[in-house]
Design a protein around this motif. Structure first.
Motif, PDB file in Angstrom:
ATOM      1  N   HIS A  81      41.519  46.228  55.536  1.00  0.00           N
ATOM      2  CA  HIS A  81      41.954  44.970  54.932  1.00  0.00           C
ATOM      3  C   HIS A  81      41.144  44.723  53.654  1.00  0.00           C
ATOM      4  O   HIS A  81      39.947  45.005  53.619  1.00  0.00           O
ATOM      5  N   PRO A  82      41.792  44.179  52.601  1.00  0.00           N
ATOM      6  CA  PRO A  82      41.057  43.922  51.352  1.00  0.00           C
ATOM      7  C   PRO A  82      39.797  43.079  51.574  1.00  0.00           C
ATOM      8  O   PRO A  82      38.793  43.248  50.888  1.00  0.00           O
ATOM      9  N   ARG A  83      39.837  42.185  52.573  1.00  0.00           N
ATOM     10  CA  ARG A  83      38.659  41.368  52.857  1.00  0.00           C
ATOM     11  C   ARG A  83      37.473  42.256  53.259  1.00  0.00           C
ATOM     12  O   ARG A  83      36.340  42.001  52.890  1.00  0.00           O
ATOM     13  N   GLU A  84      37.782  43.319  54.030  1.00  0.00           N
ATOM     14  CA  GLU A  84      36.694  44.196  54.469  1.00  0.00           C
ATOM     15  C   GLU A  84      36.099  44.954  53.296  1.00  0.00           C
ATOM     16  O   GLU A  84      34.907  45.199  53.245  1.00  0.00           O
ATOM     17  N   ARG A  85      36.958  45.314  52.350  1.00  0.00           N
ATOM     18  CA  ARG A  85      36.441  46.023  51.177  1.00  0.00           C
ATOM     19  C   ARG A  85      35.573  45.070  50.343  1.00  0.00           C
ATOM     20  O   ARG A  85      34.490  45.448  49.903  1.00  0.00           O
ATOM     21  N   ALA A  86      36.038  43.834  50.173  1.00  0.00           N
ATOM     22  CA  ALA A  86      35.241  42.854  49.412  1.00  0.00           C
ATOM     23  C   ALA A  86      33.903  42.631  50.120  1.00  0.00           C
ATOM     24  O   ALA A  86      32.843  42.591  49.490  1.00  0.00           O
ATOM     25  N   PHE A  87      33.959  42.496  51.440  1.00  0.00           N
ATOM     26  CA  PHE A  87      32.759  42.282  52.256  1.00  0.00           C
ATOM     27  C   PHE A  87      31.780  43.448  52.059  1.00  0.00           C
ATOM     28  O   PHE A  87      30.585  43.248  51.815  1.00  0.00           O
ATOM     29  N   SER A  88      32.316  44.679  52.139  1.00  0.00           N
ATOM     30  CA  SER A  88      31.476  45.872  51.938  1.00  0.00           C
ATOM     31  C   SER A  88      30.815  45.865  50.569  1.00  0.00           C
ATOM     32  O   SER A  88      29.609  46.071  50.438  1.00  0.00           O
ATOM     33  N   GLY A  99      22.912  40.668  39.049  1.00  0.00           N
ATOM     34  CA  GLY A  99      24.122  40.017  39.546  1.00  0.00           C
ATOM     35  C   GLY A  99      25.265  40.077  38.561  1.00  0.00           C
ATOM     36  O   GLY A  99      25.065  40.286  37.381  1.00  0.00           O
ATOM     37  N   ARG A 100      26.480  39.920  39.057  1.00  0.00           N
ATOM     38  CA  ARG A 100      27.665  39.837  38.202  1.00  0.00           C
ATOM     39  C   ARG A 100      28.940  39.890  39.014  1.00  0.00           C
ATOM     40  O   ARG A 100      28.910  39.904  40.228  1.00  0.00           O
ATOM     41  N   GLY A 101      30.091  39.963  38.318  1.00  0.00           N
ATOM     42  CA  GLY A 101      31.369  40.058  39.017  1.00  0.00           C
ATOM     43  C   GLY A 101      32.030  41.395  38.741  1.00  0.00           C
ATOM     44  O   GLY A 101      31.876  41.967  37.667  1.00  0.00           O
ATOM     45  N   ARG A 102      32.766  41.890  39.745  1.00  0.00           N
ATOM     46  CA  ARG A 102      33.523  43.140  39.570  1.00  0.00           C
ATOM     47  C   ARG A 102      34.886  42.971  40.238  1.00  0.00           C
ATOM     48  O   ARG A 102      35.021  42.205  41.186  1.00  0.00           O
ATOM     49  N   ILE A 103      35.833  43.733  39.757  1.00  0.00           N
ATOM     50  CA  ILE A 103      37.137  43.807  40.430  1.00  0.00           C
ATOM     51  C   ILE A 103      37.352  45.267  40.843  1.00  0.00           C
ATOM     52  O   ILE A 103      37.091  46.174  40.051  1.00  0.00           O
ATOM     53  N   TRP A 104      37.821  45.465  42.072  1.00  0.00           N
ATOM     54  CA  TRP A 104      38.164  46.801  42.562  1.00  0.00           C
ATOM     55  C   TRP A 104      39.673  46.837  42.788  1.00  0.00           C
ATOM     56  O   TRP A 104      40.217  45.903  43.337  1.00  0.00           O
ATOM     57  N   PRO A 105      40.365  47.936  42.449  1.00  0.00           N
ATOM     58  CA  PRO A 105      39.799  49.062  41.708  1.00  0.00           C
ATOM     59  C   PRO A 105      39.632  48.732  40.214  1.00  0.00           C
ATOM     60  O   PRO A 105      40.343  47.862  39.724  1.00  0.00           O
ATOM     61  N   PRO A 106      38.725  49.456  39.542  1.00  0.00           N
ATOM     62  CA  PRO A 106      38.514  49.188  38.120  1.00  0.00           C
ATOM     63  C   PRO A 106      39.801  49.481  37.345  1.00  0.00           C
ATOM     64  O   PRO A 106      40.579  50.329  37.760  1.00  0.00           O
ATOM     65  N   LYS A 107      39.997  48.775  36.238  1.00  0.00           N
ATOM     66  CA  LYS A 107      41.209  49.025  35.418  1.00  0.00           C
ATOM     67  C   LYS A 107      41.117  50.418  34.828  1.00  0.00           C
ATOM     68  O   LYS A 107      40.074  50.833  34.356  1.00  0.00           O
ATOM     69  N   PRO A 108      42.256  51.187  34.866  1.00  0.00           N
ATOM     70  CA  PRO A 108      42.195  52.549  34.314  1.00  0.00           C
ATOM     71  C   PRO A 108      41.943  52.534  32.822  1.00  0.00           C
ATOM     72  O   PRO A 108      42.222  51.574  32.153  1.00  0.00           O
ATOM     73  N   TYR A 146      45.009  43.602  45.162  1.00  0.00           N
ATOM     74  CA  TYR A 146      45.835  44.260  46.187  1.00  0.00           C
ATOM     75  C   TYR A 146      46.758  45.329  45.618  1.00  0.00           C
ATOM     76  O   TYR A 146      46.824  46.446  46.110  1.00  0.00           O
ATOM     77  N   ALA A 147      47.508  44.952  44.569  1.00  0.00           N
ATOM     78  CA  ALA A 147      48.566  45.842  44.080  1.00  0.00           C
ATOM     79  C   ALA A 147      48.014  47.163  43.557  1.00  0.00           C
ATOM     80  O   ALA A 147      48.700  48.182  43.584  1.00  0.00           O
ATOM     81  N   ALA A 148      46.767  47.136  43.078  1.00  0.00           N
ATOM     82  CA  ALA A 148      46.213  48.354  42.472  1.00  0.00           C
ATOM     83  C   ALA A 148      45.530  49.268  43.502  1.00  0.00           C
ATOM     84  O   ALA A 148      45.098  50.362  43.168  1.00  0.00           O
ATOM     85  N   LEU A 149      45.456  48.820  44.747  1.00  0.00           N
ATOM     86  CA  LEU A 149      44.780  49.639  45.759  1.00  0.00           C
ATOM     87  C   LEU A 149      45.632  50.859  46.109  1.00  0.00           C
ATOM     88  O   LEU A 149      46.860  50.779  46.163  1.00  0.00           O
ATOM     89  N   ASN A 150      44.963  51.951  46.402  1.00  0.00           N
ATOM     90  CA  ASN A 150      45.669  53.144  46.856  1.00  0.00           C
ATOM     91  C   ASN A 150      46.170  52.890  48.285  1.00  0.00           C
ATOM     92  O   ASN A 150      45.374  52.666  49.193  1.00  0.00           O
TER      93      ASN A 150
END
Length: 277
Positions: free
Chosen positions: A150-157, A268-277, A138-142
């Motif tokens: 909503h962050p849930r919608e972004r995760a869903f997408s 397959g794998r895991g990702r976090i958005w947004p990516p760390k700078p 959440y905190a890193a989102l623009n």
């Protein structure tokens, strides 16, 4: 001479659960089985971490893989219930309850719980199923770009763009989600994305996904339990600083069972958005 029957894994509307059968399905569920459409499934789980992250995960598997994993999970629980008083062969696997020692897990030693996770994750990997987890920080989102999303919608997408790879309009992927999560939101999100496209890495109309989501109870569905476990471990790996190094190593070793570089939908794998700078 032996005859090998084709195993069907199909959803029985009347009983609200999956059935396995050899050969033709039972009469009362006959109309629920369209064998052309019931080959590949994605089992979805979602979880939030202390208002800082949102995670959504999926295990994608074919009918025979589902049977293999669910059977393995049954026998793992059966095996451990023989030596651990609080567990029965029917006990549910549940990531956070197991790791945090809630309910029946209160007195189960950590090393035993880790061993159970390990066996389940190995069963998923050996069966060849695919694991995806998408996290949103959440905190890193623009704030401007995400004002109405909503962050849930972004995760869903992000997640549905990945799993869409496994279906096609001719043979759409069936999505099974836990009925205790926000079923209505998922339904409306999915129909909107199919209409207008997703908000993700690669906007997509999800033509490979069957629009009729199936909501099931994790109590009856080992695959939803497996998805919960995988999502939980990735969540914990990426968001929790453990106080003991053994725990840190344990969760890294567990996630490593699935983690294949490079990140592509076919592994397959895991990702976090947004990516760390």
């Amino acid at each position: 001479m032996q005859f090998h029957h084709h195993h069907h894994h199909y959803y029985c509307e009347n009983e609200k659960k999956f059935q396995y059968c050899d050969g033709p399905p039972h009469k009362k569920c006959q109309n629920q089985l369209d064998s052309k459409n019931s080959e590949i499934f994605a089992f979805i789980d979602e979880s939030e971490r202390a208002q800082t992250h949102y995670f959504m995960g999926a295990i994608v598997a074919s009918a025979p893989q589902i049977k293999e994993i669910a059977t393995a999970m049954d026998s793992i629980m059966e095996e451990f219930s023989q030596s651990i008083q609080m567990l029965t062969p029917q006990t549910e696997f549940h990531g956070s309850e197991m790791m945090n020692g809630h309910g029946v897990w209160a007195d189960v030693p950590l090393r035993i719980k880790i061993a159970m996770f390990h066996k389940v994750f190995k069963a998923i990997q050996v069966a060849g199923a695919r694991v995806f987890v998408e996290g949103i920080h959440y905190a890193a989102l623009n704030p401007v770009a995400n004002k109405n999303l909503h962050p849930r919608e972004r995760a869903f997408s992000h997640l549905f763009e990945q799993i869409n790879y496994y279906g096609s309009p001719q043979k759409p992927l069936r999505v099974i989600a836990d009925e205790h999560h926000t079923a209505e939101t998922s339904r409306s999100n999915l129909s909107r994305y199919m209409d207008q496209g997703t908000y993700g890495y690669k906007p997509n109309r999800l033509t490979g996904i069957n629009p009729n989501l199936i909501f099931s109870s994790s109590t009856d569905e080992r695959m939803l339990q497996a998805s919960d476990m995988a999502t939980y471990i990735y969540n914990r790996l990426t968001t929790v600083q453990e106080s003991n190094s053994k725990a840190t190593q344990a969760k890294r070793d567990l996630w490593d069972i699935f983690d294949h570089n490079p990140y592509t939908p076919d592994v397959g794998r895991g990702r976090i958005w947004p990516p760390k700078p």
